[in-house]
Each structure stands twice: as structure tokens, then as C-alpha cells.
Design a protein around this motif. Structure first.
Motif, PDB file in Angstrom:
ATOM      1  N   ASN A   1      -8.101  49.740 124.840  1.00 11.16           N
ATOM      2  CA  ASN A   1      -6.812  49.772 124.136  1.00 11.16           C
ATOM      3  C   ASN A   1      -5.659  50.294 124.984  1.00 11.16           C
ATOM      4  O   ASN A   1      -4.769  51.005 124.497  1.00 11.16           O
ATOM      5  CB  ASN A   1      -6.934  50.591 122.840  1.00 11.16           C
ATOM      6  N   ILE A   2      -5.658  49.918 126.280  1.00  9.98           N
ATOM      7  CA  ILE A   2      -4.503  50.173 127.138  1.00  9.98           C
ATOM      8  C   ILE A   2      -3.617  48.932 127.071  1.00  9.98           C
ATOM      9  O   ILE A   2      -4.034  47.849 127.484  1.00  9.98           O
ATOM     10  CB  ILE A   2      -4.917  50.431 128.597  1.00  9.98           C
ATOM     11  N   PRO A   3      -2.398  49.024 126.531  1.00  7.74           N
ATOM     12  CA  PRO A   3      -1.540  47.839 126.367  1.00  7.74           C
ATOM     13  C   PRO A   3      -1.299  47.103 127.687  1.00  7.74           C
ATOM     14  O   PRO A   3      -1.108  47.727 128.736  1.00  7.74           O
ATOM     15  CB  PRO A   3      -0.233  48.431 125.819  1.00  7.74           C
ATOM     16  N   GLN A   4      -1.294  45.791 127.633  1.00  2.30           N
ATOM     17  CA  GLN A   4      -1.153  44.980 128.839  1.00  2.30           C
ATOM     18  C   GLN A   4       0.155  45.265 129.573  1.00  2.30           C
ATOM     19  O   GLN A   4       0.216  45.169 130.802  1.00  2.30           O
ATOM     20  CB  GLN A   4      -1.262  43.496 128.493  1.00  2.30           C
ATOM     21  N   ARG A   5       1.192  45.648 128.841  1.00  5.98           N
ATOM     22  CA  ARG A   5       2.482  45.933 129.479  1.00  5.98           C
ATOM     23  C   ARG A   5       2.390  47.131 130.429  1.00  5.98           C
ATOM     24  O   ARG A   5       3.264  47.315 131.287  1.00  5.98           O
ATOM     25  CB  ARG A   5       3.544  46.199 128.409  1.00  5.98           C
ATOM     26  N   LEU A   6       1.325  47.934 130.315  1.00  7.21           N
ATOM     27  CA  LEU A   6       1.166  49.103 131.183  1.00  7.21           C
ATOM     28  C   LEU A   6       0.336  48.813 132.422  1.00  7.21           C
ATOM     29  O   LEU A   6       0.287  49.636 133.336  1.00  7.21           O
ATOM     30  CB  LEU A   6       0.497  50.248 130.395  1.00  7.21           C
ATOM     31  N   TRP A   7      -0.306  47.671 132.488  1.00  8.85           N
ATOM     32  CA  TRP A   7      -1.260  47.416 133.562  1.00  8.85           C
ATOM     33  C   TRP A   7      -0.603  47.363 134.937  1.00  8.85           C
ATOM     34  O   TRP A   7      -1.252  47.640 135.941  1.00  8.85           O
ATOM     35  CB  TRP A   7      -2.020  46.117 133.311  1.00  8.85           C
ATOM     36  N   THR A   8       0.662  46.989 134.987  1.00 11.78           N
ATOM     37  CA  THR A   8       1.346  46.900 136.282  1.00 11.78           C
ATOM     38  C   THR A   8       2.042  48.209 136.663  1.00 11.78           C
ATOM     39  O   THR A   8       2.652  48.292 137.732  1.00 11.78           O
ATOM     40  CB  THR A   8       2.394  45.769 136.263  1.00 11.78           C
ATOM     41  N   LEU A   9       1.941  49.213 135.803  1.00  8.61           N
ATOM     42  CA  LEU A   9       2.537  50.516 136.072  1.00  8.61           C
ATOM     43  C   LEU A   9       1.489  51.471 136.632  1.00  8.61           C
ATOM     44  O   LEU A   9       0.287  51.293 136.426  1.00  8.61           O
ATOM     45  CB  LEU A   9       3.137  51.100 134.790  1.00  8.61           C
ATOM     46  N   SER A  10       1.943  52.506 137.306  1.00 11.25           N
ATOM     47  CA  SER A  10       1.019  53.531 137.790  1.00 11.25           C
ATOM     48  C   SER A  10       0.540  54.387 136.623  1.00 11.25           C
ATOM     49  O   SER A  10       1.358  54.838 135.802  1.00 11.25           O
ATOM     50  CB  SER A  10       1.713  54.423 138.813  1.00 11.25           C
ATOM     51  N   PRO A  11      -0.761  54.676 136.540  1.00 15.20           N
ATOM     52  CA  PRO A  11      -1.244  55.530 135.446  1.00 15.20           C
ATOM     53  C   PRO A  11      -0.798  56.979 135.574  1.00 15.20           C
ATOM     54  O   PRO A  11      -0.996  57.764 134.642  1.00 15.20           O
ATOM     55  CB  PRO A  11      -2.766  55.398 135.551  1.00 15.20           C
ATOM     56  N   THR A  12      -0.185  57.349 136.696  1.00 17.81           N
ATOM     57  CA  THR A  12       0.324  58.717 136.829  1.00 17.81           C
ATOM     58  C   THR A  12       1.442  59.000 135.823  1.00 17.81           C
ATOM     59  O   THR A  12       1.773  60.158 135.580  1.00 17.81           O
ATOM     60  CB  THR A  12       0.845  58.980 138.252  1.00 17.81           C
ATOM     61  N   THR A  13       2.023  57.939 135.249  1.00 18.34           N
ATOM     62  CA  THR A  13       3.094  58.115 134.265  1.00 18.34           C
ATOM     63  C   THR A  13       2.567  58.131 132.833  1.00 18.34           C
ATOM     64  O   THR A  13       3.344  58.302 131.895  1.00 18.34           O
ATOM     65  CB  THR A  13       4.123  56.978 134.392  1.00 18.34           C
ATOM     66  N   PHE A  14       1.259  57.952 132.653  1.00 13.51           N
ATOM     67  CA  PHE A  14       0.682  57.786 131.313  1.00 13.51           C
ATOM     68  C   PHE A  14       0.429  59.142 130.642  1.00 13.51           C
ATOM     69  O   PHE A  14       0.411  60.197 131.293  1.00 13.51           O
ATOM     70  CB  PHE A  14      -0.647  57.040 131.388  1.00 13.51           C
ATOM     71  N   SER A  15       0.176  59.075 129.347  1.00 12.58           N
ATOM     72  CA  SER A  15      -0.239  60.264 128.609  1.00 12.58           C
ATOM     73  C   SER A  15      -1.641  60.669 129.048  1.00 12.58           C
ATOM     74  O   SER A  15      -2.367  59.888 129.683  1.00 12.58           O
ATOM     75  CB  SER A  15      -0.245  59.973 127.111  1.00 12.58           C
ATOM     76  N   GLY A  16      -2.049  61.882 128.673  1.00 11.54           N
ATOM     77  CA  GLY A  16      -3.385  62.355 129.033  1.00 11.54           C
ATOM     78  C   GLY A  16      -4.485  61.464 128.493  1.00 11.54           C
ATOM     79  O   GLY A  16      -5.456  61.157 129.193  1.00 11.54           O
ATOM     80  N   GLY A  17      -4.338  61.029 127.242  1.00  9.77           N
ATOM     81  CA  GLY A  17      -5.347  60.163 126.643  1.00  9.77           C
ATOM     82  C   GLY A  17      -5.425  58.812 127.322  1.00  9.77           C
ATOM     83  O   GLY A  17      -6.518  58.257 127.511  1.00  9.77           O
ATOM     84  N   GLU A  18      -4.280  58.263 127.690  1.00 13.34           N
ATOM     85  CA  GLU A  18      -4.272  56.975 128.390  1.00 13.34           C
ATOM     86  C   GLU A  18      -4.904  57.110 129.777  1.00 13.34           C
ATOM     87  O   GLU A  18      -5.676  56.241 130.200  1.00 13.34           O
ATOM     88  CB  GLU A  18      -2.840  56.455 128.502  1.00 13.34           C
ATOM     89  N   GLN A  19      -4.594  58.194 130.468  1.00 10.79           N
ATOM     90  CA  GLN A  19      -5.194  58.419 131.784  1.00 10.79           C
ATOM     91  C   GLN A  19      -6.714  58.549 131.674  1.00 10.79           C
ATOM     92  O   GLN A  19      -7.454  58.022 132.521  1.00 10.79           O
ATOM     93  CB  GLN A  19      -4.611  59.670 132.435  1.00 10.79           C
ATOM     94  N   GLN A  20      -7.166  59.233 130.647  1.00 10.51           N
ATOM     95  CA  GLN A  20      -8.607  59.381 130.459  1.00 10.51           C
ATOM     96  C   GLN A  20      -9.274  58.020 130.264  1.00 10.51           C
ATOM     97  O   GLN A  20     -10.332  57.741 130.840  1.00 10.51           O
ATOM     98  CB  GLN A  20      -8.905  60.272 129.259  1.00 10.51           C
ATOM     99  N   ARG A  21      -8.651  57.146 129.496  1.00 12.36           N
ATOM    100  CA  ARG A  21      -9.235  55.822 129.253  1.00 12.36           C
ATOM    101  C   ARG A  21      -9.199  54.955 130.514  1.00 12.36           C
ATOM    102  O   ARG A  21     -10.117  54.176 130.770  1.00 12.36           O
ATOM    103  CB  ARG A  21      -8.520  55.144 128.088  1.00 12.36           C
ATOM    104  N   VAL A  22      -8.149  55.093 131.310  1.00 13.00           N
ATOM    105  CA  VAL A  22      -8.113  54.386 132.597  1.00 13.00           C
ATOM    106  C   VAL A  22      -9.247  54.885 133.490  1.00 13.00           C
ATOM    107  O   VAL A  22      -9.929  54.105 134.159  1.00 13.00           O
ATOM    108  CB  VAL A  22      -6.748  54.582 133.291  1.00 13.00           C
ATOM    109  N   ASN A  23      -9.474  56.193 133.486  1.00 10.36           N
ATOM    110  CA  ASN A  23     -10.544  56.778 134.277  1.00 10.36           C
ATOM    111  C   ASN A  23     -11.903  56.241 133.847  1.00 10.36           C
ATOM    112  O   ASN A  23     -12.772  55.948 134.675  1.00 10.36           O
ATOM    113  CB  ASN A  23     -10.508  58.300 134.124  1.00 10.36           C
TER     114      ASN A  23
END
Length: 227
Positions: A133-155
């Protein structure tokens, strides 16, 4: 897949005259293919220390620590790097990436390092990002700008991109909402089904009960805490 016998760990306290602190003694456990073993024990009992030793971040003082046939106590650094690349996956609690690298590349990187065709690697990354559930619009962005929960899911997506035969999981469901927690538990179950040997720390007791085949209390390996 993981064979640990009589493993010990010490730390030298250089700011205290070189005093040696014994933090683990006699650690012995096995994790078989297709099995998930959970580490339990009070805070400070050595769960994270043992995981770092298995990943090769900490060097053992003595004993045997064999992962997929490689004894990490005597292994050369290049052998440990190769083990991590091909065989040993690690999902930590924190995402550490190079700034400005797009999220889809972060997730695809373990596959690209194995010479997986770029399109195939990115397809796998896209599948996992969608599933988590990471929105596609975020895929081209660096995850360093994401929330903690989003970073965890990317990890988590990055950790499951390659079908590692051995996996280490450090609280993979911590702070996740119910929907994403379910996705992660399903990923763990799928990894077990394909034969991965999994060792994890799960403070989420319900998650632990669902995916772990058995538990190992590391307190018995900790000087001063062992009964």
C-alpha cells in the motif's frame, strides 16, 4: 540453514580501561528450512545482539555460527558480503538508503545486485510496493521523505524482493496498521512455504503465535540473567 553452537560474545569497554563485558555465553539453536523461530526474552537479554552476530555485524568471541554452510566466526569479509547478497536477508526496523534514490530502485536493488534484468527487478519491486500500500505516485521519490510507517513498509518490500533462503526479521509488524500487518504476515508465511529459514524478533504476540513454529528464550544465554 542456521546452526549455532556454544556461541559467545564480549564487548571491550575502551573508555573503562579495556574492561571486558560478557553479553552472551553458550548460545545454541538451529533453524531449519521452512521454519520460523522467534527470539524472546526481556529487554537487554541479547536478542538484537544475536541477530547482529548472525548477520555478520558483530564478531563472536567463540563458538560456531553456521549459516547455509558458512561459519561466520571464521569467515572472511568478502564471504559475508556474498552471503548477504545471495542467501541471508535482513529486515531491520530502520530504513537506511542513499538520499535521492527513487523508492522503486531502493526495493529493486537486491535483485539488481544479482544481475536480475532491470525490468524484472522493477516489476517485482512494483508488486511489493503495491501490496504494501505504497501509492504509485511515491515510487519515483526518495523514501527518506516518507513517514515512519511508509519507510518501514519500503524496508519490508526491499527485504522480501529476493527469495532469500535465510531471513532475519526484527519486529517486522511493529507500528503497522491492521491491513499492512496482514500483508507482512502473509509474506512471512509465503517465505516459509517456499522453504526459507526465518529467525525473528516479534513483540507482537499474536503475530508471533501465527507465524512462529517455536520460540527460543535468549535469557538463558545471557550472563547475569540466566537461571
Amino acid at each position: 540453514m542456521i546452526r549455532i553452537e556454544d556461541l559467545s560474545k564480549t564487548f571491550s569497554l575502551h573508555n573503562q580501561g579495556g574492561a571486558v563485558l560478557r553479553v552472551m555465553e553458550g548460545a545454541t539453536l538451529n533453524v531449519e528450512a521452512g521454519e520460523c523461530v522467534g527470539l524472546v526474552g526481556q529487554s537487554g537479554s541479547g536478542k538484537s545482539t544475536l541477530m547482529r552476530m548472525i548477520h555478520g555485524n558483530y564478531l563472536a568471541a567463540s563458538g560456531s555460527l553456521v549459516v547455509a554452510g558458512l561459519n561466520l566466526v571464521t569467515a572472511q569479509p568478502r564471504q559475508i558480503v556474498a552471503l548477504r547478497r545471495h542467501t541471508l536477508g535482513y529486515v531491520s526496523q530502520f530504513l537506511r538508503v542513499v538520499p535521492r534514490v527513487p523508492t522503486i530502485e531502493v526495493v529493486a536493488e537486491p535483485l539488481l545486485q544479482l544481475a536480475t534484468p532491470a525490468a524484472q527487478a522493477r516489476d517485482r519491486a512494483a508488486h511489493l510496493l503495491s501490496r504494501l500500500n505504497i501509492p504509485q505516485r511515491l515510487w519515483t521519490l526518495s523514501p527518506t521523505t516518507f513517514s515512519g510507517g511508509e519507510q518501514q513498509r519500503v524496508n519490508i518490500a526491499r527485504g522480501f524482493a529476493h527469495a532469500y533462503p535465510v531471513m532475519l526479521l526484527d519486529e517486522p509488524t511493529a507500528s503497522l496498521d491492521a491491513a499492512n500487518r496482514e500483508v507482512v504476515l502473509s509474506l512471512i508465511e509465503e517465505a516459509k512455504a517456499r522453504g526459507a529459514a526465518i529467525l525473528g524478533i516479534f513483540h507482537d504476540e499474536a503475530a508471533r503465535d501465527r507465524v512462529c513454529d517455536r520460540l527460543v528464550d535468549v535469557t538463558r544465554f545471557t550472563p547475569g540473567l540466566a537461571a
